[in-house]
Design a protein around this motif. Structure first.
Motif, short mmCIF file in Angstrom:
data_model
loop_
_atom_site.label_atom_id
_atom_site.label_comp_id
_atom_site.label_asym_id
_atom_site.label_seq_id
_atom_site.Cartn_x
_atom_site.Cartn_y
_atom_site.Cartn_z
N MET A 11 0.74 -0.88 0.34
CA MET A 11 0.25 -0.04 0.05
C MET A 11 0.66 1.30 0.10
N PRO A 12 1.97 1.22 1.15
CA PRO A 12 3.07 2.15 0.60
C PRO A 12 3.22 2.84 -0.63
N VAL A 13 3.40 2.01 -1.59
CA VAL A 13 4.19 1.85 -2.79
C VAL A 13 2.82 2.56 -3.10
N SER A 14 1.71 2.30 -3.30
CA SER A 14 0.53 2.26 -4.43
C SER A 14 -0.09 4.47 -4.37
N ARG A 15 0.46 4.23 -2.31
CA ARG A 15 -0.04 5.42 -2.49
C ARG A 15 1.52 6.99 -3.14
N ALA A 16 2.58 6.09 -2.97
CA ALA A 16 3.76 6.84 -3.06
C ALA A 16 3.39 7.32 -4.53
N PHE A 17 2.51 5.97 -5.49
CA PHE A 17 2.93 6.67 -7.15
C PHE A 17 1.36 7.90 -7.44
N GLU A 18 0.27 7.70 -6.32
CA GLU A 18 -1.15 8.24 -6.13
C GLU A 18 -1.73 7.25 -7.41
N VAL A 19 -1.92 5.56 -7.28
CA VAL A 19 -2.69 5.17 -8.06
C VAL A 19 -4.03 4.88 -6.35
N GLN A 20 -5.23 5.02 -7.76
CA GLN A 20 -6.51 5.24 -7.36
C GLN A 20 -7.45 4.61 -7.78
N ALA A 21 -7.21 3.44 -9.64
CA ALA A 21 -7.97 2.81 -9.78
C ALA A 21 -7.29 1.09 -10.06
N LEU A 22 -7.69 0.62 -10.97
CA LEU A 22 -6.61 -0.98 -11.33
C LEU A 22 -7.50 -1.95 -12.20
N PRO A 23 -6.27 -1.26 -13.29
CA PRO A 23 -5.09 -1.56 -12.94
C PRO A 23 -4.36 -0.84 -13.36
N SER A 24 -3.46 -0.30 -12.25
CA SER A 24 -2.52 1.09 -13.20
C SER A 24 -1.03 0.53 -14.02
N PHE A 25 -0.68 0.68 -14.73
CA PHE A 25 0.92 0.83 -15.60
C PHE A 25 1.49 2.54 -15.04
N ILE A 26 2.00 2.55 -14.34
CA ILE A 26 3.40 3.87 -14.44
C ILE A 26 4.38 3.27 -14.87
N LEU A 27 4.24 3.76 -16.46
CA LEU A 27 6.65 3.89 -16.74
C LEU A 27 7.24 4.98 -16.37
N ILE A 28 8.20 4.72 -16.04
CA ILE A 28 9.57 4.89 -15.23
C ILE A 28 10.59 4.78 -16.11
N LYS A 29 11.13 6.08 -15.61
CA LYS A 29 12.66 6.68 -17.13
C LYS A 29 13.47 7.43 -16.20
N ARG A 30 14.89 6.63 -15.76
CA ARG A 30 15.46 7.54 -14.66
C ARG A 30 15.11 7.83 -13.89
N GLY A 31 14.07 6.80 -12.54
CA GLY A 31 13.39 7.77 -11.52
C GLY A 31 12.31 8.67 -11.89
N LYS A 32 11.76 8.91 -12.63
CA LYS A 32 10.92 9.95 -12.85
C LYS A 32 9.53 9.47 -13.61
N VAL A 33 8.66 9.67 -13.70
CA VAL A 33 7.53 8.87 -14.31
C VAL A 33 7.40 9.49 -15.70
N VAL A 34 7.09 9.07 -16.68
CA VAL A 34 7.11 9.24 -17.41
C VAL A 34 5.71 8.89 -18.96
N ASP A 35 5.18 8.46 -17.98
CA ASP A 35 3.80 8.47 -18.26
C ASP A 35 3.34 7.09 -17.19
N LYS A 36 1.46 7.28 -17.63
CA LYS A 36 0.86 6.18 -16.74
C LYS A 36 -0.47 5.67 -17.62
N VAL A 37 -1.09 4.58 -17.39
CA VAL A 37 -1.96 4.26 -18.60
C VAL A 37 -2.55 3.46 -17.23
#
Length: 124
Positions: A81-107
């Motif tokens: 849950m802490p990881v989900s909160r950190a990425f502000e996941v509010q619906a499932l499924p969620s896909f967070i695309l990360i490059k060099r430690g930064k979120v570059v996109d979300k689906v």
């Protein structure tokens, strides 16, 4: 990537290239280690009870086999849950695309084609 990293930080899902985490500390260590790499990381937020997530599971396994230069990580929101909160996941499924430690996109949702476009866009 050395196989010893998997033994220390994560476990590979059976017969796939998808990494799963069972603790926030292990996720944080892995995330920090990958911050400096140029590779794309796709973090798949899911839950056992999520029916739309089950629809995406085969697609994610296919993508993990196809895009071998991309790291696929599966996170159960109920376990981390802490990881989900950190990425502000509010619906499932969620896909967070990360490059060099930064979120570059979300689906969010069962959007196979959109997710594939985003992976191809950022995997370069």
């Amino acid at each position: 990537m050395g196989s010893n990293l998997f033994n220390i930080d994560a476990s590979l899902e059976s017969s796939s290239n998808i990494i799963t985490f069972d603790s926030t500390a292990k996720w944080n260590a892995h995330f920090k280690a990958l911050e400096e790499t140029h590779n794309l990381m796709v973090v798949y937020f899911t839950a056992k009870w999520c029916r739309p997530c089950k629809l995406m599971d085969p697609t994610i396994q296919d993508f993990a086999a196809k895009y071998t230069n991309v790291e696929f990580i599966k996170i159960d929101v109920d376990k981390l849950m802490p990881v989900s909160r950190a990425f502000e996941v509010q619906a499932l499924p969620s896909f967070i695309l990360i490059k060099r430690g930064k979120v570059v996109d979300k689906v969010v949702g069962v959007k196979k084609e959109e997710l594939q476009r985003m992976i191809e866009k950022h995997a370069k």
